[in-house]
Write a protein that holds these residues in place. Structure first.
Motif, short mmCIF file in Angstrom:
data_model
loop_
_atom_site.label_atom_id
_atom_site.label_comp_id
_atom_site.label_asym_id
_atom_site.label_seq_id
_atom_site.Cartn_x
_atom_site.Cartn_y
_atom_site.Cartn_z
N ARG A 293 -76.47 -7.13 -102.19
CA ARG A 293 -75.28 -7.48 -102.99
C ARG A 293 -75.08 -9.00 -103.06
O ARG A 293 -74.54 -9.51 -104.03
N VAL A 294 -75.50 -9.71 -102.04
CA VAL A 294 -75.37 -11.17 -102.06
C VAL A 294 -76.22 -11.76 -103.17
O VAL A 294 -75.78 -12.66 -103.90
N THR A 295 -77.42 -11.23 -103.33
CA THR A 295 -78.28 -11.72 -104.40
C THR A 295 -77.71 -11.38 -105.77
O THR A 295 -77.79 -12.17 -106.71
N ARG A 296 -77.12 -10.19 -105.87
CA ARG A 296 -76.55 -9.76 -107.15
C ARG A 296 -75.30 -10.55 -107.54
O ARG A 296 -74.83 -10.44 -108.66
N CYS A 297 -74.75 -11.31 -106.61
CA CYS A 297 -73.58 -12.15 -106.96
C CYS A 297 -73.93 -13.20 -108.00
O CYS A 297 -73.02 -13.71 -108.70
N TRP A 298 -75.21 -13.54 -108.15
CA TRP A 298 -75.61 -14.50 -109.18
C TRP A 298 -75.35 -13.96 -110.59
O TRP A 298 -75.37 -14.72 -111.57
N LEU A 299 -75.12 -12.66 -110.72
CA LEU A 299 -74.81 -12.10 -112.04
C LEU A 299 -73.49 -12.63 -112.60
O LEU A 299 -73.20 -12.48 -113.80
N ILE A 300 -72.68 -13.20 -111.73
CA ILE A 300 -71.40 -13.75 -112.21
C ILE A 300 -71.62 -14.80 -113.30
O ILE A 300 -70.87 -14.87 -114.28
N LEU A 301 -72.66 -15.61 -113.18
CA LEU A 301 -72.89 -16.69 -114.14
C LEU A 301 -73.19 -16.18 -115.54
O LEU A 301 -72.48 -16.54 -116.50
N PRO A 302 -74.21 -15.34 -115.76
CA PRO A 302 -74.47 -14.89 -117.13
C PRO A 302 -73.36 -14.02 -117.69
O PRO A 302 -73.06 -14.07 -118.89
N PHE A 303 -72.73 -13.19 -116.84
CA PHE A 303 -71.62 -12.38 -117.32
C PHE A 303 -70.46 -13.26 -117.79
O PHE A 303 -69.84 -13.00 -118.83
N THR A 304 -70.15 -14.30 -117.03
CA THR A 304 -69.04 -15.18 -117.39
C THR A 304 -69.32 -15.91 -118.70
O THR A 304 -68.46 -16.00 -119.58
N VAL A 305 -70.56 -16.43 -118.82
CA VAL A 305 -70.92 -17.13 -120.05
C VAL A 305 -70.87 -16.19 -121.25
O VAL A 305 -70.31 -16.51 -122.31
N GLY A 306 -71.44 -15.00 -121.11
CA GLY A 306 -71.45 -14.06 -122.22
C GLY A 306 -70.07 -13.61 -122.62
O GLY A 306 -69.73 -13.59 -123.82
N VAL A 307 -69.23 -13.25 -121.66
CA VAL A 307 -67.88 -12.79 -121.98
C VAL A 307 -67.05 -13.92 -122.58
O VAL A 307 -66.28 -13.71 -123.55
N TYR A 308 -67.19 -15.11 -122.05
CA TYR A 308 -66.40 -16.25 -122.56
C TYR A 308 -66.76 -16.55 -124.02
O TYR A 308 -65.87 -16.74 -124.86
N LEU A 309 -68.06 -16.58 -124.31
CA LEU A 309 -68.47 -16.92 -125.68
C LEU A 309 -68.11 -15.81 -126.66
O LEU A 309 -67.70 -16.09 -127.79
N LEU A 310 -68.23 -14.56 -126.25
CA LEU A 310 -67.85 -13.46 -127.14
C LEU A 310 -66.34 -13.43 -127.37
O LEU A 310 -65.88 -13.13 -128.48
N ALA A 311 -65.56 -13.74 -126.36
CA ALA A 311 -64.11 -13.81 -126.54
C ALA A 311 -63.73 -14.98 -127.44
O ALA A 311 -62.82 -14.86 -128.26
N SER A 312 -64.44 -16.09 -127.33
CA SER A 312 -64.18 -17.24 -128.20
C SER A 312 -64.46 -16.87 -129.65
O SER A 312 -63.71 -17.24 -130.56
N HIS A 313 -65.54 -16.12 -129.88
CA HIS A 313 -65.84 -15.68 -131.24
C HIS A 313 -64.79 -14.71 -131.76
O HIS A 313 -64.36 -14.79 -132.91
N GLN A 314 -64.37 -13.78 -130.91
CA GLN A 314 -63.41 -12.77 -131.35
C GLN A 314 -62.06 -13.37 -131.70
O GLN A 314 -61.44 -12.98 -132.70
N TYR A 315 -61.59 -14.32 -130.93
CA TYR A 315 -60.27 -14.90 -131.14
C TYR A 315 -60.31 -16.23 -131.90
O TYR A 315 -59.27 -16.85 -132.10
N MET A 316 -61.51 -16.67 -132.32
CA MET A 316 -61.68 -17.95 -133.03
C MET A 316 -61.10 -19.11 -132.22
O MET A 316 -60.53 -20.05 -132.77
N LEU A 317 -61.23 -19.03 -130.91
CA LEU A 317 -60.56 -19.99 -130.03
C LEU A 317 -61.43 -20.29 -128.82
O LEU A 317 -61.92 -19.37 -128.15
N ASP A 318 -61.61 -21.58 -128.54
CA ASP A 318 -62.22 -22.02 -127.29
C ASP A 318 -61.07 -22.36 -126.33
O ASP A 318 -60.41 -23.40 -126.50
N PRO A 319 -60.81 -21.51 -125.34
CA PRO A 319 -59.60 -21.72 -124.51
C PRO A 319 -59.60 -23.05 -123.76
O PRO A 319 -58.57 -23.72 -123.70
N LEU A 320 -60.74 -23.42 -123.19
CA LEU A 320 -60.78 -24.66 -122.41
C LEU A 320 -60.56 -25.88 -123.30
O LEU A 320 -59.85 -26.82 -122.92
N ALA A 321 -61.16 -25.88 -124.50
CA ALA A 321 -60.95 -27.00 -125.41
C ALA A 321 -59.51 -27.06 -125.89
O ALA A 321 -58.93 -28.15 -126.05
#
Length: 376
Positions: A293-321
């Motif tokens: 499970r410790v090794t699988r914690c690295w999945l946080i990075l691609p999941f976060t990037v993918g979800v963030y970019l898809l949410a930005s597309h869906q809402y037409m909004l970059d939250p951090l910007a």
């Protein structure tokens, strides 16, 4: 040549309307510059906005011409202005014209006043009537000055003449105005340029308006020899309503509720799908290869990037910007959000979008990290 831009309303507690945007009373990202880019790049109908702006510039040109004409009359005939002559009052006061070139406390020229003055200036009977009155008063004032010079023992040859010749102050002649920059021919050329550029069939930047409107404009300019701003009122109102109905709601959704442009949205969709697919593929591979499970914690990075970019597309909004106060007006070109109400609205939506991203990302990560592994 145009009047100064009005001061933006920094205390507006609502989204601006189209008239406020076109009047330059708003700030980025809902200002006129952003609306022009939106009409050019996304709506593909920038010719409508250019037509509206050119007609407004034509109105400013007419106002400037009337102001210079008024100053020319007052400079050339100061004694008539002081005596309250009928010619001066008929030429200026009947139209209720106010000169806005001076202090800001003076009243601005109204559109109907400029139109009425220009149309009356084109009337030959009015020119001949005002010229006859001017000549009569000029002769009377010259005789009065001659009597005064004779009684004081001066000869007419020893005196320098005053501003003479009423033709210099007639509505069609501004040559005596020291600050003259606009001629009546400029107004005529401006009206014809608008007609031939936007309205005639087959024009270079032809806009689609009802046939009756552009035929009436064509007849007024070519047959009636009119160039006053009232000629374009019907077309200007039609274009304004078309932009307000078809383009402006999308502009507000794009700039007041979002902060990224379509090319950036498409890029985020592609990269987000690739990141999410890579995270899912890697997650299943780690599970079926029985990684810890410790090794699988690295999945946080691609999941976060993918979800963030898809949410930005869906809402037409970059939250951090948006939280940083930036909005994208062209692809990869950012500007600061300066409209207070829009800035507050984008911050609220950014917090909401970030909440969605965190919840979805947390669910996916827990699902692929905590599930027991089994080597196949």
């Amino acid at each position: 040549m145009s009047t100064p831009s009005p001061t933006p309303d920094l205390h507006r507690r609502r989204l601006p309307n189209l008239f406020e945007v076109l009047s330059r009373r708003t700030l980025a990202p809902v200002d006129l510059f952003s609306f022009y880019i939106y009409m050019r790049d996304q709506q593909r109908s920038v010719d409508y906005l250019d037509f509206w702006l050119d007609v407004s510039q034509h109105m400013s040109l007419c106002r400037h011409y009337v102001r210079e004409l008024r100053r020319s009359v007052l400079i050339d005939t100061p004694e008539l202005d002081k005596s309250g002559s009928k010619r001066t009052s008929q030429l200026l006061d009947d139209s209720q014209l106010q000169d806005v070139s001076g202090p800001s406390t003076e009243k601005p020229l109204q559109d109907h006043q400029v139109t009425a003055y220009l149309r009356r200036a084109d009337d030959p009977s009015n020119h001949s009537h005002t010229n006859s009155q001017s000549s009569a008063q000029s002769r009377g004032s010259s005789a009065h000055r001659g009597q005064r010079r004779q009684s004081m023992g001066r000869t007419s040859a020893s005196t320098s003449p005053r501003h003479a010749g009423d033709s210099s102050s007639s509505p069609g002649n501004l040559s005596s105005s020291p600050n003259h920059t606009v001629a009546r021919a400029d107004i005529r050329a401006s009206a014809e340029k608008i007609l031939y550029s936007y309205l005639l069939s087959g024009a270079e930047r032809e806009i689609i308006i009802p046939q009756g409107i552009y035929l009436a404009i064509q007849h007024a300019i070519e047959q009636d020899q009119r160039d006053d701003p009232e000629v374009f009122d019907a077309a200007k109102d039609y274009v304004f309503q078309a932009m307000e109905r078809d383009a402006f709601p999308g502009f507000l959704r794009s700039k007041a509720l979002g902060n990224i442009v379509p090319p950036s949205m498409m890029l985020r969709l592609i990269v987000g799908l690739l990141a999410l697919f890579g995270a899912l593929w890697t997650g299943f591979a780690l599970i079926f290869l029985n990684y810890s499970r410790v090794t699988r914690c690295w999945l946080i990075l691609p999941f976060t990037v993918g979800v963030y970019l898809l949410a930005s597309h869906q809402y037409m909004l970059d939250p951090l910007a948006a939280l940083a106060g930036f909005s994208e007006y062209t692809f990869m070109s950012w500007s600061r959000v300066r409209e207070p109400f829009v800035k507050k609205l984008l911050r609220k939506r950014s917090i909401m979008v970030l909440g969605v991203v965190i919840i979805v990302d947390l669910i996916l990560c827990l699902l692929f990290i905590l599930v027991p592994g089994k080597r196949l």
